[in-house]
Design a protein around this motif. Structure first.
Motif, PDB file in Angstrom:
ATOM      1  N   VAL A  76      46.441  56.841  59.531  1.00  0.00           N
ATOM      2  CA  VAL A  76      46.792  58.200  59.125  1.00  0.00           C
ATOM      3  C   VAL A  76      45.653  58.796  58.316  1.00  0.00           C
ATOM      4  O   VAL A  76      45.040  58.118  57.489  1.00  0.00           O
ATOM      5  CB  VAL A  76      48.079  58.215  58.266  1.00  0.00           C
ATOM      6  CG1 VAL A  76      48.450  59.643  57.862  1.00  0.00           C
ATOM      7  CG2 VAL A  76      49.245  57.549  58.990  1.00  0.00           C
ATOM      8  N   LEU A  77      45.385  60.079  58.541  1.00  0.00           N
ATOM      9  CA  LEU A  77      44.555  60.889  57.662  1.00  0.00           C
ATOM     10  C   LEU A  77      45.455  61.977  57.101  1.00  0.00           C
ATOM     11  O   LEU A  77      46.101  62.713  57.856  1.00  0.00           O
ATOM     12  CB  LEU A  77      43.392  61.520  58.422  1.00  0.00           C
ATOM     13  CG  LEU A  77      42.628  62.629  57.678  1.00  0.00           C
ATOM     14  CD1 LEU A  77      41.958  62.074  56.422  1.00  0.00           C
ATOM     15  CD2 LEU A  77      41.617  63.300  58.600  1.00  0.00           C
ATOM     16  N   ILE A  78      45.529  62.085  55.778  1.00  0.00           N
ATOM     17  CA  ILE A  78      46.293  63.154  55.152  1.00  0.00           C
ATOM     18  C   ILE A  78      45.341  63.938  54.271  1.00  0.00           C
ATOM     19  O   ILE A  78      44.574  63.348  53.492  1.00  0.00           O
ATOM     20  CB  ILE A  78      47.497  62.603  54.350  1.00  0.00           C
ATOM     21  CG1 ILE A  78      48.278  63.750  53.688  1.00  0.00           C
ATOM     22  CG2 ILE A  78      47.087  61.554  53.337  1.00  0.00           C
ATOM     23  CD1 ILE A  78      49.613  63.320  53.077  1.00  0.00           C
ATOM     24  N   CYS A  79      45.334  65.254  54.436  1.00  0.00           N
ATOM     25  CA  CYS A  79      44.382  66.045  53.657  1.00  0.00           C
ATOM     26  C   CYS A  79      44.970  67.406  53.326  1.00  0.00           C
ATOM     27  O   CYS A  79      45.851  67.913  54.020  1.00  0.00           O
ATOM     28  CB  CYS A  79      43.063  66.202  54.408  1.00  0.00           C
ATOM     29  SG  CYS A  79      43.173  67.206  55.886  1.00  0.00           S
ATOM     30  N   ASN A  80      44.476  68.001  52.232  1.00  0.00           N
ATOM     31  CA  ASN A  80      44.836  69.374  51.889  1.00  0.00           C
ATOM     32  C   ASN A  80      43.614  70.284  51.935  1.00  0.00           C
ATOM     33  O   ASN A  80      43.597  71.340  51.314  1.00  0.00           O
ATOM     34  CB  ASN A  80      45.545  69.457  50.536  1.00  0.00           C
ATOM     35  CG  ASN A  80      44.710  68.911  49.394  1.00  0.00           C
ATOM     36  OD1 ASN A  80      43.588  68.440  49.586  1.00  0.00           O
ATOM     37  ND2 ASN A  80      45.241  68.974  48.183  1.00  0.00           N
ATOM     38  N   VAL A  81      42.602  69.854  52.693  1.00  0.00           N
ATOM     39  CA  VAL A  81      41.462  70.703  53.005  1.00  0.00           C
ATOM     40  C   VAL A  81      41.770  71.401  54.324  1.00  0.00           C
ATOM     41  O   VAL A  81      42.210  70.765  55.282  1.00  0.00           O
ATOM     42  CB  VAL A  81      40.172  69.879  53.136  1.00  0.00           C
ATOM     43  CG1 VAL A  81      38.985  70.781  53.446  1.00  0.00           C
ATOM     44  CG2 VAL A  81      39.922  69.070  51.856  1.00  0.00           C
ATOM     45  N   ARG A  82      41.570  72.704  54.369  1.00  0.00           N
ATOM     46  CA  ARG A  82      41.894  73.436  55.581  1.00  0.00           C
ATOM     47  C   ARG A  82      41.113  72.900  56.772  1.00  0.00           C
ATOM     48  O   ARG A  82      39.907  72.624  56.661  1.00  0.00           O
ATOM     49  CB  ARG A  82      41.621  74.930  55.403  1.00  0.00           C
ATOM     50  CG  ARG A  82      42.564  75.615  54.438  1.00  0.00           C
ATOM     51  CD  ARG A  82      42.518  77.121  54.566  1.00  0.00           C
ATOM     52  NE  ARG A  82      41.206  77.661  54.247  1.00  0.00           N
ATOM     53  CZ  ARG A  82      40.826  78.044  53.029  1.00  0.00           C
ATOM     54  NH1 ARG A  82      41.667  77.909  52.013  1.00  0.00           N
ATOM     55  NH2 ARG A  82      39.634  78.544  52.829  1.00  0.00           N
ATOM     56  N   PRO A  83      41.766  72.722  57.931  1.00  0.00           N
ATOM     57  CA  PRO A  83      41.076  72.191  59.113  1.00  0.00           C
ATOM     58  C   PRO A  83      39.811  72.960  59.462  1.00  0.00           C
ATOM     59  O   PRO A  83      38.823  72.363  59.901  1.00  0.00           O
ATOM     60  CB  PRO A  83      42.143  72.308  60.209  1.00  0.00           C
ATOM     61  CG  PRO A  83      43.440  72.214  59.479  1.00  0.00           C
ATOM     62  CD  PRO A  83      43.218  72.918  58.176  1.00  0.00           C
ATOM     63  N   ALA A  84      39.805  74.283  59.272  1.00  0.00           N
ATOM     64  CA  ALA A  84      38.612  75.068  59.593  1.00  0.00           C
ATOM     65  C   ALA A  84      37.436  74.664  58.712  1.00  0.00           C
ATOM     66  O   ALA A  84      36.281  74.621  59.179  1.00  0.00           O
ATOM     67  CB  ALA A  84      38.910  76.557  59.440  1.00  0.00           C
ATOM     68  N   ALA A  85      37.712  74.379  57.440  1.00  0.00           N
ATOM     69  CA  ALA A  85      36.639  73.960  56.537  1.00  0.00           C
ATOM     70  C   ALA A  85      36.085  72.604  56.950  1.00  0.00           C
ATOM     71  O   ALA A  85      34.867  72.370  56.904  1.00  0.00           O
ATOM     72  CB  ALA A  85      37.159  73.922  55.102  1.00  0.00           C
ATOM     73  N   LEU A  86      36.963  71.686  57.354  1.00  0.00           N
ATOM     74  CA  LEU A  86      36.495  70.378  57.809  1.00  0.00           C
ATOM     75  C   LEU A  86      35.731  70.496  59.119  1.00  0.00           C
ATOM     76  O   LEU A  86      34.751  69.778  59.342  1.00  0.00           O
ATOM     77  CB  LEU A  86      37.688  69.434  57.973  1.00  0.00           C
ATOM     78  CG  LEU A  86      38.343  68.953  56.677  1.00  0.00           C
ATOM     79  CD1 LEU A  86      39.560  68.096  56.989  1.00  0.00           C
ATOM     80  CD2 LEU A  86      37.351  68.165  55.835  1.00  0.00           C
TER      81      LEU A  86
END
Length: 420
Positions: free
Chosen positions: A105-115
């Protein structure tokens, strides 16, 4: 779960835990994501916390004994390993991709567009690891006009009506509930979604991308009690649950303090009237004879309870209500809850030795299991404490690991400590 992950689980003492062998890359900070992943880590998941060179912002919240080890960080990040990566650096992105290729699992609160601008997308990662589950924590769902806007606790409380409801319930001015209410609720939803996706993957063999939006999640959570007449079309009345919005629903003042009292069912009301010497009252007062009527007249009934409660001490009322089998409790404070006798008996607050912070008080996992119980295995990590260790496990070239650690050390981050 792969053999490598099972071996990692055994290495880190996870073999007896419910989520042993589940590896989670945690690219979240502040409260929402870290709360979700700490719960999963307590249940045995191997949570690898990916931090920027400046670290999770909660590291800076006082009080603290040492830099980067603030009190809130300690309460949200135990049982995790910290890896510092500067994802603006190509070799750090390569290392991250290598870790994602071996994770569940990858869990993130960085917006997908930024990544995506950094070269990290779900499509690319899933091509390398089709079983990868990506949990994206966002403020607002990507289909709506608020998509991409920043979302903070206070904003979400305002958007879901909480300060306005508090005024309706008796507060003189709008104010916020004084805790990370939205962050923790959405964190629980994120943990549930994550485990549901893992279960689905075990049957289908496929990972997936999941979006968990704060606004929509908290609208369901907060407004569910208060749909009221808007439940129907056309509406059958205004929104709002009358019993919980009445200004009289609050801790009751006694002769020497406050008591929290719930007189709710038919049995409660009969017993209450008997306890105060009015045994015929239930049969003669139509307002209390059904839940519907009690809800309609909640304000007046609670106001009367408030007057009655002022006639005795808190201890007297607690003893009387206990004998009558009516739910009642003292109103504790932030200081007194720590010494509550029940919480002391079950060991809710534990004193443990942290390798850098000395003796600290932590809250234990609250659930009890007959097998595979949650455990506290690792203290909250120092910034970048496990960078080299985790990159080695991911198969990153040793020379590249040295280069990453050296680069970060020059910037004052990822100083190897405690076994890195």
């Amino acid at each position: 779960m792969s053999a490598a992950l099972e071996n990692s689980a055994t290495t880190h003492g996870l073999h007896a835990s419910a989520l042993a062998g589940l590896r989670i890359l945690d690219m979240t900070n502040v409260v929402m994501g870290p709360y979700a992943t700490q719960i999963l880590a307590d249940y045995g998941a191997d949570v690898v916390k990916i931090e920027s060179p400046s670290g999770d912002t909660t590291r800076q919240i006082p009080p603290m004994r040492h830099a980067d080890m603030g009190c809130l960080f300690l309460h949200l990040n135990r049982n995790k390993r910290s890896v510092v990566l500067d994802l603006k650096v190509p070799e750090c992105v390569e290392a991250f991709v290598a870790m994602a290729s071996q994770s569940d699992v990858l869990i993130c609160n960085v917006r997908p567009a930024a990544l995506a601008r950094l070269g990290i997308t779900y499509e690319d990662l899933s091509a390398r690891n089709p079983r990868l589950i990506w949990i994206s924590l966002v403020g607002f769902g990507s289909d709506g006009p608020y998509a991409g806007r920043p979302a903070y606790e206070d904003l979400l409380q305002g958007l879901t009506g909480m300060p306005a409801m508090l005024v309706q319930a008796g507060s003189e001015q709008p104010h916020y509930v004084p805790l990370s209410f939205n962050d923790r609720v959405v964190g629980l939803h994120a943990a549930i979604a994550l485990l549901s996706a893992v279960h689905w993957r075990e049957r289908s063999g496929r990972g997936q991308f999941i979006e968990v939006p704060m606004f929509e999640t908290m609208t369901q959570f907060t407004i569910g009690d208060h749909m009221g007449g808007q439940t129907f079309e056309p509406p059958e009345g205004p929104m709002g649950y009358q019993r919980t919005l009445t200004k009289e629903r609050r801790p009751y003042a006694t002769l020497d303090g406050f008591i929290c009292l719930v007189v709710y069912t038919d049995k409660h009301w009969r017993s209450f009237f008997e306890a105060i010497g009015q045994p015929q009252r239930f049969d003669t007062d139509e307002r209390v004879q059904s839940l519907r009527s009690r809800t309609t007249h909640a304000g007046a009934l609670y106001a009367e309870l408030a007057e009655i409660m002022r006639t005795r001490s808190t201890a007297d009322w607690l003893e009387l209500m206990n004998r009558a089998d009516i739910p009642a409790a003292p109103m504790l404070t932030l200081d007194s809850v720590v010494t509550d006798p029940h919480l002391e008996a079950v060991g809710m607050f534990q004193l443990v030795e942290h390798p850098t912070e000395g003796v600290v008080r932590q809250l234990r996992p609250p659930t009890q299991w007959s097998e595979s119980p949650p455990t506290v295995r690792l203290p909250a990590p120092s910034l970048g404490q496990h960078t080299a260790e985790v990159l080695r496990e991911a198969g990153v070239d040793p020379a590249q690991i040295d280069q990453i650690v050296a680069r970060l050390a020059q910037r004052g981050a990822a100083k190897p400590r405690h076994g890195s």
